[in-house]
Write an enzyme that holds these catalytic residues in place. Structure first.
Site, PDB file in Angstrom:
ATOM      1  N   GLU A   9     -27.495  36.973  44.863  1.00 10.08           N
ATOM      2  CA  GLU A   9     -26.246  37.196  45.562  1.00 10.08           C
ATOM      3  C   GLU A   9     -26.318  36.982  47.203  1.00 10.08           C
ATOM      4  OE1 GLU A   9     -24.638  40.796  43.892  1.00 10.08           O
ATOM      5  OE2 GLU A   9     -24.112  39.839  41.967  1.00 10.08           O
ATOM      6  N   ASN A  66     -29.430  33.112  42.640  1.00 10.38           N
ATOM      7  CA  ASN A  66     -28.588  33.515  41.486  1.00 10.38           C
ATOM      8  C   ASN A  66     -27.187  33.995  42.299  1.00 10.38           C
ATOM      9  OD1 ASN A  66     -27.861  34.111  38.750  1.00 10.38           O
ATOM     10  ND2 ASN A  66     -28.334  36.399  39.494  1.00 10.38           N
ATOM     11  N   HIS A 103     -19.519  36.930  35.430  1.00  7.94           N
ATOM     12  CA  HIS A 103     -19.169  38.385  34.946  1.00  7.94           C
ATOM     13  C   HIS A 103     -17.670  37.989  34.881  1.00  7.94           C
ATOM     14  CE1 HIS A 103     -22.787  40.591  34.988  1.00  7.94           C
ATOM     15  NE2 HIS A 103     -22.988  40.084  36.333  1.00  7.94           N
ATOM     16  N   GLU A 146     -25.890  35.919  33.487  1.00 10.58           N
ATOM     17  CA  GLU A 146     -25.108  37.202  33.381  1.00 10.58           C
ATOM     18  C   GLU A 146     -23.806  37.402  32.725  1.00 10.58           C
ATOM     19  OE1 GLU A 146     -25.539  39.772  36.943  1.00 10.58           O
ATOM     20  OE2 GLU A 146     -27.320  38.707  37.893  1.00 10.58           O
ATOM     21  N   ASP A 182     -20.838  38.171  30.837  1.00 21.48           N
ATOM     22  CA  ASP A 182     -20.104  39.252  29.926  1.00 21.48           C
ATOM     23  C   ASP A 182     -18.676  38.692  30.150  1.00 21.48           C
ATOM     24  OD1 ASP A 182     -19.688  40.438  32.707  1.00 21.48           O
ATOM     25  OD2 ASP A 182     -21.099  42.026  32.166  1.00 21.48           O
TER      26      ASP A 182
HETATM   27  C1  XIL Z   1     -26.285  45.801  37.674  1.00 22.14           C
HETATM   28  C2  XIL Z   1     -26.632  46.671  36.551  1.00 22.14           C
HETATM   29  O1  XIL Z   1     -26.319  45.998  35.360  1.00 22.14           O
HETATM   30  C3  XIL Z   1     -26.325  48.129  36.507  1.00 22.14           C
HETATM   31  O2  XIL Z   1     -26.996  48.862  35.685  1.00 22.14           O
HETATM   32  C4  XIL Z   1     -27.024  48.823  37.913  1.00 22.14           C
HETATM   33  O3  XIL Z   1     -26.514  49.946  38.198  1.00 22.14           O
HETATM   34  C5  XIL Z   1     -26.213  47.789  38.943  1.00 22.14           C
HETATM   35  O4  XIL Z   1     -26.800  46.428  38.955  1.00 22.14           O
HETATM   36  N1  XIL Z   1     -25.202  41.217  39.563  1.00 22.14           N
HETATM   37  C6  XIL Z   1     -26.469  41.230  39.553  1.00 22.14           C
HETATM   38  C7  XIL Z   1     -27.279  42.532  38.646  1.00 22.14           C
HETATM   39  O5  XIL Z   1     -27.431  40.457  40.048  1.00 22.14           O
HETATM   40  O6  XIL Z   1     -28.566  43.009  39.218  1.00 22.14           O
HETATM   41  C8  XIL Z   1     -26.280  43.740  38.337  1.00 22.14           C
HETATM   42  O7  XIL Z   1     -26.799  44.518  37.657  1.00 22.14           O
HETATM   43  C9  XIL Z   1     -24.770  43.196  38.122  1.00 22.14           C
HETATM   44  C10 XIL Z   1     -24.220  42.334  39.123  1.00 22.14           C
END
Ligand code: XIL
Length: 320
Positions: free
Chosen positions: A121, A161, A197, A227, A229
């Site tokens: 990020e 990422n 997401h 990631e 969802d």
């Molecule tokens: C999130 C985890 O899922 C949580 O359990 C934690 O509290 C915070 O981090 N982007 C990312 C991940 O790259 O590392 C993050 O994961 C979600 C957003």
């Protein structure tokens, strides 16, 4: 290695405490990504003192069950320990700390982790995000991190990422420009992670995913869905309508990955609707993943399997 790995983000606490979680994971996924256990603060809770216990447990579980491991992550503006952010270190000291962290972690997992999110990020829109690393080191922290990671494990695939790079627009363009410029400078970056997401902003845009994957391919870069969802609370209709629409979205993104030619992993950010980071983020439950609260596969699961492997029953074999 099978053509596209199906992965899930895994938390050691659930893996350790829940046998159904373990069974569902090993029967259905070929790639494990530590959800939190390899983040900076988890691995280096005190300066120079590394704690690999839960990260190692995840790697051991994966390898005992024929799964690969993807590392997440080496450099991020979040999940940083107070000793670092409150430590009043100067520019050169922070560089030395980051170098030591990356070298120690990547060497520790050398040969056991196939790819790393090296920088996580780093963008805010089209500009580099204002993080601890940007403020203390400057924009060169990105090239440094890739270079050190590659030296520590020349065989690991190295990714930048981010989220929002599944849309056509300034953020993807900036990520693309940085990645191609790093390549020109011979900085060892292999590809771009698209977090995805789905549900926070614009609706899922499989067309944009396809276009962006293709642009990366033309530049010789790989891509992974890192990631995924898909929130359902904001989708129209009955629960069944929502689950069907969710399955359609999952299926379209999986199809984009399968057809891209440069997409070798499709990862969901969790395993079961029973445990998802979104509950805390949204402040209410949702059902964003491939398995429901009771570990039953959802329509989205069958859509993903069909899209990635051509049939809803296909299984993936892997021998790490
Ligand atoms: C999130 C985890 O899922 C949580 O359990 C934690 O509290 C915070 O981090 N982007 C990312 C991940 O790259 O590392 C993050 O994961 C979600 C957003």
């Amino acid at each position: 290695m099978p053509s596209i790995l199906l992965g899930a983000a895994v938390d050691y606490n659930y893996l350790n405490s829940d046998s159904t979680y373990r069974e569902t994971l090993k029967s259905n996924f070929s790639l494990l990504v530590p959800e939190n256990d390899m983040k900076f603060a988890a691995l280096e809770p005190a300066q120079g003192a590394f704690d690999f216990a839960s990260g190692d447990a995840l790697v051991n579980f994966a390898h005992s069950n024929g799964m690969w491991v993807r590392g997440h992550n080496l450099v991020w503006g979040e999940h940083l320990p107070d000793w670092l952010t409150q430590g009043k270190f100067n520019h050169d000291q922070v560089i030395a700390i980051l170098k030591n962290h990356i070298e120690t972690v990547v060497r520790h997992y050398r040969g056991n982790v196939i790819s790393w999110d090296v920088v996580n990020e780093p963008f805010n829109g089209a500009h580099l995000r204002d993080t601890f690393w940007l403020r203390t080191i400057g924009p060169d922290y990105i090239a440094m991190a890739f270079t050190w990671a590659h030296e520590a494990d020349p065989n690991a695939k190295l990714y930048l990422n981010d989220f929002g790079d599944d849309e056509i627009g300034p953020k993807f363009n900036a990520i693309y420009a940085l990645a191609t410029s790093l390549r020109q400078q011979h900085v060892p970056i292999d590809g771009i992670g698209m977090e995805m997401h789905i549900g926070f902003g614009a609706p899922a845009n499989p067309h944009a995913v396809k276009v962006n994957m293709s642009r990366l391919k033309s530049a010789g870069l790989e891509v992974e869905v890192t990631e995924l969802d898909v929130q359902i609370h904001n989708l129209p209709g009955s629960l069944q309508d929502k689950l069907n629409e969710q399955a359609a979205i999952y299926g379209e993104i999986a199809t984009a990955c399968r057809n891209a030619g440069n997409c070798d992993a499709f990862i969901t950010w969790g395993l079961t609707d029973r445990h998802t980071w979104l509950t805390a983020i949204l402040g209410h439950p949702d059902e964003p993943l491939l398995f429901d609260q009771n570990y039953h596969p959802k329509p989205a699961y069958f859509a993903v399997k069909a899209a990635l492997y051509g049939s809803s029953t296909a299984t993936v074999t892997a021998t790490p």
